[in-house]
Design a protein around this motif. Structure first.
Motif, PDB file in Angstrom:
ATOM      1  N   VAL A  40       9.552  93.401  55.735  1.00 37.11           N
ATOM      2  CA  VAL A  40      10.145  92.730  57.207  1.00 37.11           C
ATOM      3  C   VAL A  40       9.002  91.434  57.582  1.00 37.11           C
ATOM      4  CG1 VAL A  40      11.049  92.687  59.173  1.00 37.11           C
ATOM      5  CG2 VAL A  40      11.825  94.334  57.711  1.00 37.11           C
ATOM      6  N   LYS A  41       7.874  92.068  57.869  1.00 37.48           N
ATOM      7  CA  LYS A  41       6.804  91.039  58.044  1.00 37.48           C
ATOM      8  C   LYS A  41       6.762  89.912  57.230  1.00 37.48           C
ATOM      9  CE  LYS A  41       1.832  90.826  58.816  1.00 37.48           C
ATOM     10  NZ  LYS A  41       0.405  91.532  58.703  1.00 37.48           N
ATOM     11  N   ARG A  42       6.534  90.298  56.060  1.00 37.36           N
ATOM     12  CA  ARG A  42       6.420  89.131  54.842  1.00 37.36           C
ATOM     13  C   ARG A  42       7.588  88.036  55.135  1.00 37.36           C
ATOM     14  NH1 ARG A  42       4.471  93.606  51.805  1.00 37.36           N
ATOM     15  NH2 ARG A  42       6.608  93.878  50.870  1.00 37.36           N
ATOM     16  N   TYR A  81       6.864 109.497  69.924  1.00 37.50           N
ATOM     17  CA  TYR A  81       8.068 108.335  70.658  1.00 37.50           C
ATOM     18  C   TYR A  81       8.989 108.379  69.471  1.00 37.50           C
ATOM     19  CZ  TYR A  81       5.029 106.350  73.693  1.00 37.50           C
ATOM     20  OH  TYR A  81       3.955 106.187  74.841  1.00 37.50           O
ATOM     21  N   GLY A  82       9.129 109.325  68.367  1.00 38.02           N
ATOM     22  CA  GLY A  82      10.006 109.613  67.481  1.00 38.02           C
ATOM     23  C   GLY A  82       9.704 108.533  66.162  1.00 38.02           C
ATOM     24  N   THR A  83      10.717 108.048  65.312  1.00 38.82           N
ATOM     25  CA  THR A  83      10.237 107.659  64.399  1.00 38.82           C
ATOM     26  C   THR A  83      10.764 106.009  64.517  1.00 38.82           C
ATOM     27  OG1 THR A  83      10.227 107.564  61.856  1.00 38.82           O
ATOM     28  CG2 THR A  83      12.441 108.297  62.859  1.00 38.82           C
ATOM     29  N   GLY A  84      10.005 105.088  63.854  1.00 37.20           N
ATOM     30  CA  GLY A  84      10.443 103.428  63.815  1.00 37.20           C
ATOM     31  C   GLY A  84       9.458 102.633  63.545  1.00 37.20           C
ATOM     32  N   PHE A  85       9.723 101.380  63.429  1.00 38.03           N
ATOM     33  CA  PHE A  85       8.772 100.330  63.534  1.00 38.03           C
ATOM     34  C   PHE A  85       9.199  99.136  64.305  1.00 38.03           C
ATOM     35  CE2 PHE A  85      11.444  99.214  59.845  1.00 38.03           C
ATOM     36  CZ  PHE A  85      11.424  97.927  60.057  1.00 38.03           C
ATOM     37  N   MET A  86       8.363  98.194  64.401  1.00 33.64           N
ATOM     38  CA  MET A  86       8.772  96.994  65.296  1.00 33.64           C
ATOM     39  C   MET A  86       7.691  95.852  64.685  1.00 33.64           C
ATOM     40  SD  MET A  86       7.905  96.301  69.077  1.00 33.64           S
ATOM     41  CE  MET A  86       6.286  96.813  69.273  1.00 33.64           C
ATOM     42  N   GLU A 163      15.281  88.821  61.529  1.00 28.15           N
ATOM     43  CA  GLU A 163      16.444  90.165  61.912  1.00 28.15           C
ATOM     44  C   GLU A 163      17.442  89.958  61.419  1.00 28.15           C
ATOM     45  OE1 GLU A 163      17.560  92.750  65.690  1.00 28.15           O
ATOM     46  OE2 GLU A 163      16.325  90.897  65.794  1.00 28.15           O
ATOM     47  N   ARG A 164      18.253  88.970  61.388  1.00 30.68           N
ATOM     48  CA  ARG A 164      19.492  88.683  60.488  1.00 30.68           C
ATOM     49  C   ARG A 164      19.509  88.763  59.240  1.00 30.68           C
ATOM     50  NH1 ARG A 164      19.747  83.877  63.961  1.00 30.68           N
ATOM     51  NH2 ARG A 164      19.447  82.692  62.087  1.00 30.68           N
ATOM     52  N   GLU A 165      18.458  88.159  58.597  1.00 31.95           N
ATOM     53  CA  GLU A 165      18.432  88.332  57.152  1.00 31.95           C
ATOM     54  C   GLU A 165      18.117  89.823  56.448  1.00 31.95           C
ATOM     55  OE1 GLU A 165      16.684  83.723  56.452  1.00 31.95           O
ATOM     56  OE2 GLU A 165      15.600  85.406  56.218  1.00 31.95           O
ATOM     57  N   ASP A 168      20.652  94.192  57.156  1.00 36.68           N
ATOM     58  CA  ASP A 168      21.503  94.827  56.155  1.00 36.68           C
ATOM     59  C   ASP A 168      20.712  95.754  55.222  1.00 36.68           C
ATOM     60  OD1 ASP A 168      23.714  93.914  57.350  1.00 36.68           O
ATOM     61  OD2 ASP A 168      24.106  92.345  55.748  1.00 36.68           O
ATOM     62  N   GLY A 169      20.680  96.913  55.056  1.00 32.05           N
ATOM     63  CA  GLY A 169      20.005  97.618  54.035  1.00 32.05           C
ATOM     64  C   GLY A 169      18.678  98.309  54.457  1.00 32.05           C
ATOM     65  N   VAL A 170      18.310  97.966  55.970  1.00 36.18           N
ATOM     66  CA  VAL A 170      17.072  98.515  56.342  1.00 36.18           C
ATOM     67  C   VAL A 170      16.885 100.186  56.125  1.00 36.18           C
ATOM     68  CG1 VAL A 170      15.225  98.839  57.993  1.00 36.18           C
ATOM     69  CG2 VAL A 170      16.032  96.701  57.514  1.00 36.18           C
ATOM     70  N   GLU A 171      18.169 100.724  56.551  1.00 38.88           N
ATOM     71  CA  GLU A 171      18.162 102.252  56.729  1.00 38.88           C
ATOM     72  C   GLU A 171      18.210 102.872  55.037  1.00 38.88           C
ATOM     73  OE1 GLU A 171      20.334 100.504  58.389  1.00 38.88           O
ATOM     74  OE2 GLU A 171      19.878 100.752  60.205  1.00 38.88           O
ATOM     75  N   ASN A 172      18.747 102.137  54.260  1.00 35.11           N
ATOM     76  CA  ASN A 172      18.834 102.495  52.720  1.00 35.11           C
ATOM     77  C   ASN A 172      17.454 102.619  52.253  1.00 35.11           C
ATOM     78  OD1 ASN A 172      21.510 103.279  53.022  1.00 35.11           O
ATOM     79  ND2 ASN A 172      22.262 101.280  52.266  1.00 35.11           N
ATOM     80  N   ARG A 173      16.853 101.353  52.392  1.00 36.88           N
ATOM     81  CA  ARG A 173      15.423 101.268  51.926  1.00 36.88           C
ATOM     82  C   ARG A 173      14.393 101.940  52.300  1.00 36.88           C
ATOM     83  NH1 ARG A 173      17.095  95.858  52.306  1.00 36.88           N
ATOM     84  NH2 ARG A 173      16.083  95.418  54.168  1.00 36.88           N
ATOM     85  N   ILE A 174      14.831 102.294  53.659  1.00 38.56           N
ATOM     86  CA  ILE A 174      13.827 103.385  54.033  1.00 38.56           C
ATOM     87  C   ILE A 174      14.024 104.890  53.921  1.00 38.56           C
ATOM     88  CG2 ILE A 174      13.282 104.727  56.404  1.00 38.56           C
ATOM     89  CD1 ILE A 174      13.523 101.946  57.999  1.00 38.56           C
ATOM     90  N   PHE A 175      15.222 105.259  53.331  1.00 37.18           N
ATOM     91  CA  PHE A 175      15.426 106.334  53.132  1.00 37.18           C
ATOM     92  C   PHE A 175      14.918 106.684  51.414  1.00 37.18           C
ATOM     93  CE2 PHE A 175      18.195 109.771  50.945  1.00 37.18           C
ATOM     94  CZ  PHE A 175      17.762 110.730  51.828  1.00 37.18           C
ATOM     95  N   ASP A 176      15.238 105.504  50.796  1.00 42.21           N
ATOM     96  CA  ASP A 176      14.783 105.669  49.409  1.00 42.21           C
ATOM     97  C   ASP A 176      13.384 105.574  49.212  1.00 42.21           C
ATOM     98  OD1 ASP A 176      17.252 105.250  48.423  1.00 42.21           O
ATOM     99  OD2 ASP A 176      17.348 103.265  48.005  1.00 42.21           O
TER     100      ASP A 176
END
Length: 193
Positions: A40-42, A81-86, A163-165, A168-176
């Motif tokens: 996402v940073k890239r 704080y749980g799991t996640g990124f920003m 963020e808009r772009e 979609d699919g962030v959760e799927n990519r993280i789980f993969d």
């Protein structure tokens, strides 16, 4: 404590996950978060460099010694704080989210560029008034000044676009990625054939 029996690779993911200890599970999740955060940073850096420029159509930060895009950073949340990124441009600590200008001063340029700034004037204070902050909603004091306008910076909104772009699919990519990390850790421990 995980047992050392060999697990068949055809077994469901849950059994392989539970065979690993908590430290390995957390490491696998943090690695998946970091990888997705960097992706996402890239995308944010690409959106910043392709954003329409101001003077002469040059993108933001063109002609500076230090790349302005260095102010975009990824934070992976600590375990408490749980799991996640920003992905953020807000100043954090001494070096994150700031840009060193040619005079050596550290400025949060990307924070201003993302949201834009209000119009300001130079000179002595003539009168004051209260308004709501755009970010926190708290009451803040503003001043009318006697001098000429120094203008404002328009908002580039490159993080909003990212963020808009990428939403979609962030959760799927993280789980993969998480699943790959779990499989890798299980193979290292000899739990998978």
């Amino acid at each position: 404590m995980a047992n050392n029996r060999v697990t068949d690779i055809k077994n469901p993911f849950k059994e392989v996950f539970e065979a690993l200890d908590l430290k390995e599970q957390r490491k696998a999740m943090k690695g998946a978060m970091r990888r997705e955060g960097n992706r996402v940073k890239r995308a944010a850096v690409a959106n910043l460099s392709s954003s329409p420029g101001g003077k002469g159509g040059r993108p933001l930060g063109a002609g500076t010694r230090q790349k302005v895009s260095r102010g975009i950073y990824v934070r992976t949340y600590p375990e408490r704080y749980g799991t996640g990124f920003m992905v953020s441009v807000k100043p954090h600590g001494r070096i994150r989210g700031v840009h060193q200008n040619r005079h050596g001063y550290l400025k949060p340029v990307l924070m201003w560029a993302e949201d834009g700034t209000r119009s300001r004037n130079v000179g002595r204070r003539k009168k004051s008034f209260f308004s709501s902050s755009r970010w926190s909603g708290a009451k803040v004091r503003n001043y009318k000044r006697s001098g000429h306008s120094t203008g404002y910076m328009r908002g580039y909104h490159f993080l909003e676009k990212t963020e808009r772009e990428t939403a979609d699919g962030v959760e799927n990519r993280i789980f993969d990625d998480f699943r790959k990390n779990i499989d890798k850790a299980a193979r290292k421990r000899g739990l998978l054939d």
